[in-house]
Design a protein around this motif. Structure first.
Motif, PDB file in Angstrom:
ATOM      1  N   HIS A 219      24.181  33.816  25.651  1.00  0.00           N
ATOM      2  CA  HIS A 219      22.783  33.901  25.253  1.00  0.00           C
ATOM      3  C   HIS A 219      22.672  33.495  23.787  1.00  0.00           C
ATOM      4  CE1 HIS A 219      24.034  37.665  23.375  1.00  0.00           C
ATOM      5  NE2 HIS A 219      24.437  38.127  24.550  1.00  0.00           N
ATOM      6  N   GLN A 220      21.458  33.602  23.246  1.00  0.00           N
ATOM      7  CA  GLN A 220      21.221  33.145  21.876  1.00  0.00           C
ATOM      8  C   GLN A 220      22.071  33.898  20.860  1.00  0.00           C
ATOM      9  OE1 GLN A 220      19.311  30.720  20.697  1.00  0.00           O
ATOM     10  NE2 GLN A 220      17.883  30.176  22.307  1.00  0.00           N
ATOM     11  N   GLY A 221      22.392  35.147  21.154  1.00  0.00           N
ATOM     12  CA  GLY A 221      23.261  35.898  20.245  1.00  0.00           C
ATOM     13  C   GLY A 221      24.628  35.259  20.123  1.00  0.00           C
ATOM     14  N   HIS A 222      25.221  34.874  21.257  1.00  0.00           N
ATOM     15  CA  HIS A 222      26.503  34.173  21.230  1.00  0.00           C
ATOM     16  C   HIS A 222      26.385  32.864  20.447  1.00  0.00           C
ATOM     17  CE1 HIS A 222      27.205  36.414  25.178  1.00  0.00           C
ATOM     18  NE2 HIS A 222      28.173  36.832  24.398  1.00  0.00           N
ATOM     19  N   LEU A 223      25.293  32.139  20.722  1.00  0.00           N
ATOM     20  CA  LEU A 223      25.123  30.843  20.056  1.00  0.00           C
ATOM     21  C   LEU A 223      24.983  31.003  18.544  1.00  0.00           C
ATOM     22  CD1 LEU A 223      22.718  29.006  22.543  1.00  0.00           C
ATOM     23  CD2 LEU A 223      25.218  28.973  22.476  1.00  0.00           C
ATOM     24  N   SER A 224      24.386  32.118  18.112  1.00  0.00           N
ATOM     25  CA  SER A 224      24.266  32.348  16.665  1.00  0.00           C
ATOM     26  C   SER A 224      25.638  32.568  16.035  1.00  0.00           C
ATOM     27  CB  SER A 224      23.343  33.536  16.387  1.00  0.00           C
ATOM     28  OG  SER A 224      23.949  34.767  16.756  1.00  0.00           O
ATOM     29  N   LEU A 225      26.556  33.226  16.758  1.00  0.00           N
ATOM     30  CA  LEU A 225      27.926  33.385  16.257  1.00  0.00           C
ATOM     31  C   LEU A 225      28.599  32.016  16.128  1.00  0.00           C
ATOM     32  CD1 LEU A 225      29.229  36.437  18.361  1.00  0.00           C
ATOM     33  CD2 LEU A 225      28.063  36.474  16.162  1.00  0.00           C
ATOM     34  N   MET A 226      28.395  31.174  17.129  1.00  0.00           N
ATOM     35  CA  MET A 226      28.981  29.833  17.092  1.00  0.00           C
ATOM     36  C   MET A 226      28.407  29.024  15.930  1.00  0.00           C
ATOM     37  SD  MET A 226      28.915  28.921  21.163  1.00  0.00           S
ATOM     38  CE  MET A 226      29.136  30.279  22.332  1.00  0.00           C
ATOM     39  N   GLN A 227      27.095  29.152  15.700  1.00  0.00           N
ATOM     40  CA  GLN A 227      26.472  28.445  14.581  1.00  0.00           C
ATOM     41  C   GLN A 227      27.099  28.851  13.258  1.00  0.00           C
ATOM     42  OE1 GLN A 227      24.714  25.739  15.511  1.00  0.00           O
ATOM     43  NE2 GLN A 227      22.793  26.320  14.539  1.00  0.00           N
ATOM     44  N   GLN A 228      27.349  30.149  13.089  1.00  0.00           N
ATOM     45  CA  GLN A 228      27.951  30.625  11.844  1.00  0.00           C
ATOM     46  C   GLN A 228      29.371  30.099  11.700  1.00  0.00           C
ATOM     47  OE1 GLN A 228      27.252  34.732  10.904  1.00  0.00           O
ATOM     48  NE2 GLN A 228      28.825  34.797   9.322  1.00  0.00           N
ATOM     49  N   SER A 229      30.115  30.108  12.795  1.00  0.00           N
ATOM     50  CA  SER A 229      31.484  29.592  12.743  1.00  0.00           C
ATOM     51  C   SER A 229      31.494  28.108  12.413  1.00  0.00           C
ATOM     52  CB  SER A 229      32.190  29.844  14.080  1.00  0.00           C
ATOM     53  OG  SER A 229      33.501  29.314  14.051  1.00  0.00           O
ATOM     54  N   LEU A 230      30.597  27.354  13.027  1.00  0.00           N
ATOM     55  CA  LEU A 230      30.515  25.912  12.757  1.00  0.00           C
ATOM     56  C   LEU A 230      30.194  25.646  11.281  1.00  0.00           C
ATOM     57  CD1 LEU A 230      28.505  24.838  15.925  1.00  0.00           C
ATOM     58  CD2 LEU A 230      30.800  24.030  15.355  1.00  0.00           C
ATOM     59  N   ALA A 231      29.346  26.490  10.707  1.00  0.00           N
ATOM     60  CA  ALA A 231      28.934  26.299   9.314  1.00  0.00           C
ATOM     61  C   ALA A 231      30.043  26.655   8.333  1.00  0.00           C
ATOM     62  CB  ALA A 231      27.689  27.131   9.018  1.00  0.00           C
ATOM     63  N   GLU A 232      30.969  27.533   8.743  1.00  0.00           N
ATOM     64  CA  GLU A 232      31.948  28.078   7.808  1.00  0.00           C
ATOM     65  C   GLU A 232      33.377  27.588   8.038  1.00  0.00           C
ATOM     66  OE1 GLU A 232      29.468  32.295   7.141  1.00  0.00           O
ATOM     67  OE2 GLU A 232      31.437  32.320   8.136  1.00  0.00           O
ATOM     68  N   ASN A 233      33.593  26.757   9.061  1.00  0.00           N
ATOM     69  CA  ASN A 233      34.955  26.330   9.387  1.00  0.00           C
ATOM     70  C   ASN A 233      35.008  24.850   9.745  1.00  0.00           C
ATOM     71  OD1 ASN A 233      36.494  29.112   9.663  1.00  0.00           O
ATOM     72  ND2 ASN A 233      34.534  29.359  10.706  1.00  0.00           N
ATOM     73  N   ASP A 234      36.198  24.280   9.640  1.00  0.00           N
ATOM     74  CA  ASP A 234      36.375  22.876  10.008  1.00  0.00           C
ATOM     75  C   ASP A 234      36.337  22.673  11.516  1.00  0.00           C
ATOM     76  OD1 ASP A 234      36.893  21.806   7.316  1.00  0.00           O
ATOM     77  OD2 ASP A 234      38.683  23.054   7.399  1.00  0.00           O
ATOM     78  N   ASN A 235      36.853  23.636  12.272  1.00  0.00           N
ATOM     79  CA  ASN A 235      36.847  23.572  13.732  1.00  0.00           C
ATOM     80  C   ASN A 235      36.512  24.951  14.289  1.00  0.00           C
ATOM     81  OD1 ASN A 235      37.982  20.746  14.388  1.00  0.00           O
ATOM     82  ND2 ASN A 235      39.499  21.558  12.942  1.00  0.00           N
ATOM     83  N   THR A 236      35.971  24.963  15.507  1.00  0.00           N
ATOM     84  CA  THR A 236      35.586  26.224  16.146  1.00  0.00           C
ATOM     85  C   THR A 236      36.072  26.253  17.584  1.00  0.00           C
ATOM     86  OG1 THR A 236      33.639  26.648  14.765  1.00  0.00           O
ATOM     87  CG2 THR A 236      33.616  27.585  16.986  1.00  0.00           C
ATOM     88  N   VAL A 237      36.693  27.390  17.943  1.00  0.00           N
ATOM     89  CA  VAL A 237      37.092  27.654  19.324  1.00  0.00           C
ATOM     90  C   VAL A 237      36.216  28.766  19.874  1.00  0.00           C
ATOM     91  CG1 VAL A 237      38.935  28.482  20.857  1.00  0.00           C
ATOM     92  CG2 VAL A 237      39.484  26.942  18.958  1.00  0.00           C
ATOM     93  N   VAL A 238      35.736  28.585  21.100  1.00  0.00           N
ATOM     94  CA  VAL A 238      35.021  29.634  21.829  1.00  0.00           C
ATOM     95  C   VAL A 238      35.825  29.947  23.083  1.00  0.00           C
ATOM     96  CG1 VAL A 238      32.939  30.213  23.137  1.00  0.00           C
ATOM     97  CG2 VAL A 238      32.746  28.952  20.980  1.00  0.00           C
ATOM     98  N   SER A 239      36.050  31.218  23.342  1.00  0.00           N
ATOM     99  CA  SER A 239      36.721  31.593  24.586  1.00  0.00           C
ATOM    100  C   SER A 239      35.721  32.260  25.525  1.00  0.00           C
ATOM    101  CB  SER A 239      37.901  32.532  24.334  1.00  0.00           C
ATOM    102  OG  SER A 239      37.465  33.775  23.824  1.00  0.00           O
ATOM    103  N   ILE A 240      35.886  32.015  26.812  1.00  0.00           N
ATOM    104  CA  ILE A 240      35.102  32.674  27.853  1.00  0.00           C
ATOM    105  C   ILE A 240      36.098  33.293  28.821  1.00  0.00           C
ATOM    106  CG2 ILE A 240      33.530  32.365  29.801  1.00  0.00           C
ATOM    107  CD1 ILE A 240      32.172  30.118  28.262  1.00  0.00           C
ATOM    108  N   PHE A 241      36.136  34.621  28.833  1.00  0.00           N
ATOM    109  CA  PHE A 241      37.096  35.315  29.692  1.00  0.00           C
ATOM    110  C   PHE A 241      36.586  36.716  29.970  1.00  0.00           C
ATOM    111  CE2 PHE A 241      40.999  37.965  30.162  1.00  0.00           C
ATOM    112  CZ  PHE A 241      41.453  37.407  31.351  1.00  0.00           C
TER     113      PHE A 241
END
Length: 292
Positions: free
Chosen positions: A44-66
């Protein structure tokens, strides 16, 4: 809301840890940073906001779904937990196709032994969720530690809705000397104030509307805590839910942010949070708010 990714280049997706580890080795440099957002899917949008922050603060981003079986003390909850991998992949790809997705199988993670490790979180695990979900935080510690060992992130992002889990992950990192910076991110809420959660997808429209009472109650409790004791506020919340027929209050607790122990007497040098868990039609929802 988030801007859509118009560059439809397929994102890298890995279903096994060996291939993921090899790929991450190929893109890492001595100075690069890697962000990590662990999820159980049904994004949901909450997860996507975490990804947005990671993208803004890091060179690469990994998301896991488990969907981790060892953190469910209720087999029915595990069975009913929403699994929407295809839709999740589309949401991530629309956000940013540079995100690296790790969607492992149970066997890839547990290698035939679906068992939790045993952790000592210095008592953090004995409060609130720990009282009502035996073994839950051993399961959380097991999967997060395993994912950190596989991904080896620089920074890992967790929502503050699960504040107790956030504190436990930080404690696990410290006690195991893991080289990862754990970052808590603000709760993302629906328009009526309901904290976004994958479990919200199981609510009817009416139940979702009624659940606005959770955040309303937390805000009123915050106001009352300015001039009343924790015991007084707790009794008021318990009485409020006694008269709210759709809800069953599992717990309400005002606790020290650091130790998570109940507030018995207010101190001006401590930070406090209110924590709540309710069920509606056998769907369990939690929320929290800072009281300082």
């Amino acid at each position: 809301m988030f801007a859509l990714n118009l560059n439809k280049t397929p994102m890298p997706i890995f279903y096994g840890k060996a291939a993921l580890i090899d790929y991450l080795k190929s893109i890492k440099t001595p100075n690069s940073t890697l962000g990590f957002v662990p999820t159980m899917g049904a994004l949901h949008q909450g997860h996507l906001s975490l990804m947005q922050q990671s993208l803004a603060e890091n060179d690469n981003t990994v998301v896991s779904i488990f969907v981790n079986p060892t953190q469910f003390n209720n087999p029915e909850d595990l069975l009913k937990y929403p699994r929407t991998l295809d839709a999740d992949i589309e949401k991530i790809n629309n956000l940013n196709s540079d995100i690296i997705l790790y969607a492992p199988t149970v066997d890839d993670i547990y290698e035939g032994k679906v068992l939790s490790l045993t952790f000592n979180f210095d008592g953090l695990e004995n409060q609130m969720e720990g009282k009502f979900r035996p073994g839950h935080f051993d399961g959380v510690g097991t999967i997060v530690k395993r994912l950190f060992e596989i991904v080896m992130p620089t920074n890992a992002y967790f929502g503050e809705k699960d504040f107790q889990q956030l504190q436990i992950v930080k404690k696990m990192v410290t006690k195991n000397n893991l080289k990862v910076n754990v970052i808590g991110c603000a709760i993302y809420r629906e328009p009526n104030g309901l904290a976004m959660s994958s479990r919200n997808e199981r609510l009817t429209d009416q139940e979702r509307s009624n659940a606005a009472l959770i955040f309303t109650t937390l805000n009123l409790a915050k106001e009352k805590f300015k001039t009343n004791s924790a015991t007084s506020v707790t009794k008021w919340v318990e009485k409020s839910f006694d008269t709210s027929t759709p809800f069953e209050l599992e717990y309400f607790q005002i606790a020290d942010e650091t130790t998570l122990r109940p507030c018995l007497r207010k101190s001006n040098i401590k930070k406090y949070r209110a924590f709540i868990a309710i069920t509606i039609n056998n769907i369990r929802l939690i929320d929290t708010i800072s009281l300082n």
